[in-house]
Scaffold this active site. Structure first.
Site, short mmCIF file in Angstrom:
data_model
loop_
_atom_site.label_atom_id
_atom_site.label_comp_id
_atom_site.label_asym_id
_atom_site.label_seq_id
_atom_site.Cartn_x
_atom_site.Cartn_y
_atom_site.Cartn_z
N CYS A 1 13.50 10.45 7.24
CA CYS A 1 13.43 9.91 8.60
C CYS A 1 14.78 10.01 9.32
O CYS A 1 14.83 10.17 10.52
CB CYS A 1 12.94 8.47 8.57
SG CYS A 1 13.80 7.45 7.40
N GLU B 1 10.09 15.06 15.76
CA GLU B 1 10.46 15.04 14.34
C GLU B 1 9.68 16.14 13.62
O GLU B 1 8.45 16.15 13.67
CB GLU B 1 10.08 13.66 13.79
CG GLU B 1 10.53 13.43 12.39
CD GLU B 1 10.29 11.97 11.95
OE1 GLU B 1 9.23 11.43 12.27
OE2 GLU B 1 11.17 11.42 11.28
N LYS C 1 0.85 -1.19 0.00
CA LYS C 1 0.00 0.00 0.00
C LYS C 1 0.88 1.24 0.00
O LYS C 1 1.54 1.56 0.98
CB LYS C 1 -0.92 0.05 1.22
CG LYS C 1 -2.01 1.10 0.99
CD LYS C 1 -2.56 1.73 2.24
CE LYS C 1 -1.69 2.79 2.85
NZ LYS C 1 -1.61 4.05 2.10
N GLU D 1 10.03 0.71 10.55
CA GLU D 1 11.05 1.73 10.35
C GLU D 1 10.36 3.06 10.57
O GLU D 1 9.54 3.48 9.75
CB GLU D 1 11.63 1.59 8.92
CG GLU D 1 12.99 2.21 8.78
CD GLU D 1 12.91 3.66 8.36
OE1 GLU D 1 12.83 4.52 9.28
OE2 GLU D 1 12.94 3.92 7.16
#
Ligand code: NAI
Length: 799
Positions: A300, A397, A192, A266
């Site tokens: 990331c 983040e 997906k 992850e």
């Protein structure tokens, strides 16, 4: 502008990439895309579509099918049906398919790069020179692994049907990281893509058709988070691989807790970019540009926390500002653009909100006076200085072109600041001293450390996080493990727990176990073992332990929350053990085996009261052998040096996970404890163990062995009690890095569900029965793999 003027300004003119080919491809599909299921295009069952847009203009590119649970079900069925034929192919045949994918990607590379830039907003320079070449490299590299699979991974098999959910920041690259290893190891896939960036995944689906990949081996279902949720929830999926936010990672962890789905995550990061005073500052600044402004900072592993040695801070900030003044923000199809568009309005707003909050918390915000496009979704490169380490912009983040700068004085302070985060994905260390760099790299809790370089990736090197950045690796040999399982493990039968002889209420612990007329003698009262000392339980109660024929054998302490907390604290403080050399650890383990050997008969005699003489003798002699096995591994479970196509070495280091809580198997009180705790400590972890509920008195034998075998205090701690109560405290304890549980299926699910708080790694028997008396559980590095995490340290060489 005249040529003379151009020489004076040294400015770039516009150099637009022609998007025609990609637009023609969209038109060929009438700018409307269905799901790719069983090798063909299928309109969504609910006939719903959503827009995908170009973030640099906010114009619509195409209609995309919104996947429902019914679409996911059709895709999973197709993947399941395709599995037997795909697995019965020879490794060579699968290798040829992967090779064909690599070749076809290369053939279409320019169109794919343009499509990626249109859909994502990233500079064409990056999609053309980084994303797509790495995609092709990934399929080439894994064609090789497909070829070598049987010889390199004997006794392993594919997970089966794999559900893969990917983010929008590197759409085709994340697809490659997921699909290539899955196919190479004989799995079939339902992928997906992210809702913002589905186009290159659909182009990849077409490539699968072009190379005649057997229908159903790769299925692509587009849609938003709800489509991902349906994939995660589908009962016939054997593994979920996810890349994205930590928040969704946590939700997936919760949703899969009661299933046997293997999971790799992850997740996000807040990676430190550490610059020491002896670094080559100009190179470091170039590295920083790449570290935080690559892909608009939507990375990331972005080096989003700049840690500068105080002595060079002013000089460095001036250099960074100078360089920021030369960055070019603009239409991403322009080949001379450094920073393209932000993926979506919601992300742009999120970046602005976090920057505002950082400023409100005291940070100084600086942005260069550079031209910004008048339309589209753009955010200027931003430097936040005077950032406090606890500020939101130092902790969360941001996923945008925003750098948060802080200073440090000493290397140890740098390490402390670097590790002052819940994440642990990546780090950069810049210093001309190899000693300083590697010393610091070793202490940073992150899955990837780049020394004097940044954002290097390759199919041969593992990538993935520590702590709340997730677990599992992508790339290299370590990445393949995520898609394989040992055959003995996968097919082990379900475990039926043994009922306890007599489950009696706890009793007050007698002051002395010598006995009196009112208090008849009991065989033994053992204690807890915490920080190298025998300890009475906080509750002051004990549980009577009986033989199967109902005789009272002794009393085991009823440990509680407080005892577990004390044990975890002791284990975390036992830093001498992880720091000790592998040789030392091996010696301690051998000594332990020697001491067990000397007390073989006495221990077997006691154990035989619960498990019978034959099993007891077997447990003792196999425990000695198993300790030898892990003593042997202690200094042989090595890492690797990977071979990326750059001038550097990548050191794949096997590092201990930290402190592990272990709920030991019930059925073999001694051998079960040894078979699980020894691999954990052999590689330098410290442990809090809960011994078998049928015979917790084994604790007494164990601590007398540990006390006489030079095992440092706190390396192994033992808490007895009601395993289910202790499990809850272990699972919810934020200072525990991993939880291992060997029990029935319901207990394993509880452990997984309760431990999502700090996303600690869980390793369970999945409710299956392991034959501890068989060499299989200790023969294929299975436990050692779970006891370690791989850190890839990239070290450049050459001029
Ligand atoms: P996200 O984590 O929501 O999306 C990633 C993927 O997961 C997408 O394909 C999405 O459709 C899917 N998804 C969403 N909810 C799901 C659910 N409940 N179950 C299964 N799949 C689900 O990330 P999002 O919202 O796009 O970005 C939000 C923040 O996440 C970013 O600002 C950034 O901080 C972080 N992020 C981190 C990434 C990384 O590579 N570590 C990548 C993308 C975002």
């Amino acid at each position: 502008m005249s040529i003379v003027e151009k020489f004076v300004t040294m400015d770039y003119g516009p150099a637009p990439e022609d998007p025609r080919e990609a637009l023609v491809w969209l038109d060929l599909h009438h700018r409307r895309f269905s799901h790719f299921i069983n090798g063909a295009w299928h309109p969504p069952v609910e006939n719903k579509f959503f827009d995908t847009t170009d973030p640099s203009t906010t114009e619509k590119l195409a209609d995309i099918a919104q996947g429902s649970a019914a679409d996911i079900d059709a895709a999973v069925k197709s993947a399941r049906a395709a599995l037997p034929a795909w697995q019965s192919l020879t490794p060579h045949a699968r290798a040829r398919y992967l090779y064909a994918l690599a070749r076809q990607i290369q053939k279409h590379s320019r169109r794919l790069a343009v499509l990626e830039t249109l859909d994502n907003g990233k500079p064409i320079r990056e999609s053309r020179d980084i994303d797509i070449p790495l995609v092709a490299r990934h399929f080439y590299h894994h064609a090789g692994w497909a070829q070598l699979l049987a010889q390199e991974f004997p006794g392993h098999e594919a997970c089966g049907v794999v559900g893969q959910i990917i983010p929008w920041n590197f759409p085709l690259l994340m697809l490659a990281w997921k699909i290539a290893p899955a196919l190479a190891t004989g799995n079939t896939v339902v992928l997906k893509p992210a809702e913002f960036t589905p186009l290159t995944a659909l182009a990849f689906a077409e490539i699968c058709q072009e190379i005649d990949l057997p229908p159903g081996v790769v299925n692509v279902v587009t849609g938003d988070g709800s489509t991902g949720e349906a994939l995660v929830a589908h009962p016939d999926v054997d593994k979920i691989a996810f890349t994205g936010s930590t928040e969704v990672g946590r939700a997936i962890r919760k949703a899969t807790a009661s299933s046997h789905k293997k999971l790799s995550l992850e997740l996000g990061g807040k990676s430190p970019f550490i610059i020491f005073e002896d670094a080559d500052l100009d190179s470091a600044v170039e590295g920083l540009v790449d570290g935080i402004w690559f892909n608009q900072g939507q990375v990331c592993c972005a080096g989003s926390r700049l840690l500068m040695q105080e002595s060079i801070a002013d000089k460095l900030i001036a250099k960074i500002c100078d360089r920021m003044n030369t960055l070019r923000v603009g239409p991403p199809l322009d080949k001379s653009i450094d920073i393209g568009a932000i993926i979506a309005r919601v992300q742009l707003d999120r970046i602005q909100r976090l920057v505002d909050q950082g400023v409100a918390e005291g940070a100084t915000c600086w942005q260069p006076s550079i031209p910004m496009p008048s339309r589209g979704l753009y955010f200027p490169p931003t430097l936040l200085s005077n950032v406090h380490p606890t500020s939101i912009v130092a902790q969360q983040e941001i996923f945008g072109p925003v750098l948060a700068a802080m200073t440090f004085r000493t290397p140890s302070e740098a390490v402390e600041l670097a590790n002052n985060t819940a994440y642990g994905l990546a780090a950069c260390v810049w210093s001309e001293s190899i000693n300083v760099s590697l010393h610091v790299a070793a202490q940073i809790k992150a899955g990837v450390v780049w020394v004097n370089c940044t954002n290097l990736f390759d199919a041969s090197c593992g990538f993935g996080g520590y702590r709340e950045s997730g677990y599992g690796r992508e790339g290299g040999r370590e990445g393949l493990q995520e898609y394989l399982e040992p055959t003995w493990f996968k097919h082990a039968p379900p475990l039926h727990p043994r009922p306890l002889a007599i489950d009696q209420p706890p009793q007050q612990i007698p002051e002395s176990s010598a006995g009196s007329a009112a208090n008849p003698p009991i065989d033994r009262t053992v204690k807890l073992f915490i920080a190298g000392k025998q300890a009475r339980p906080d509750s002051g109660y004990s549980i009577p332990v009986h033989s199967p024929d109902g005789r009272l054998l002794g009393e085991a302490p009823l440990g509680n929350r407080k005892d577990i907390r004390n044990a975890v604290e002791a284990a975390r403080k036992a830093t001498a053990w992880p720091k000790s050399s592998a040789h030392t650890r091996a010696q301690v383990l051998y000594y332990l085996a020697e001491n067990l050997s000397q007390r073989r008969e006495e221990i077997a005699q006691r154990l035989s009261e619960v498990v019978g003489k034959t099993q007891a003798l077997n447990e003792v002699s196999l425990s000695i052998e198993r300790i030898f096995t892990y003593a042997a591994w202690a200094d042989k479970y090595e890492g690797a040096i990977h071979n990326p196509p750059f001038r550097n070495v990548t050191l794949a280091m096997q590092e201990p996970i930290g402190t592990i809580g272990i709920l030991c198997p019930q059925e073999a009180p001694l051998l079960g404890f040894i078979s699980t705790v020894m691999p954990a400590i052999a590689v330098g972890n410290t442990v809090v163990g809960v011994p078998s509920e049928i015979y917790p008195l084994i604790t007494g034998e164990l601590y007398s062995l540990f006390e006489t075998s030079d095992l440092p205090a706190g390396a192994v701690n033992i808490v007895t009690g009601r395993p289910h109560e202790l499990l809850k405290t272990l699972a919810e304890h934020d200072d525990l890095d991993a939880l291992w549980v060997f029990a029935d299926a319901a207990t394993c699910s509880t452990a997984k569900a309760l431990s999502i708080g700090n996303l600690k790694q869980t390793f369970t028997n999945e409710g299956r029965s392991f034959d501890w008396f068989h060499p299989a559980p200790s023969s294929d590095r299975f436990f050692l793999q779970h006891a370690t995490q791989i850190k890839n340290i990239w070290v450049p060489y050459g001029e």
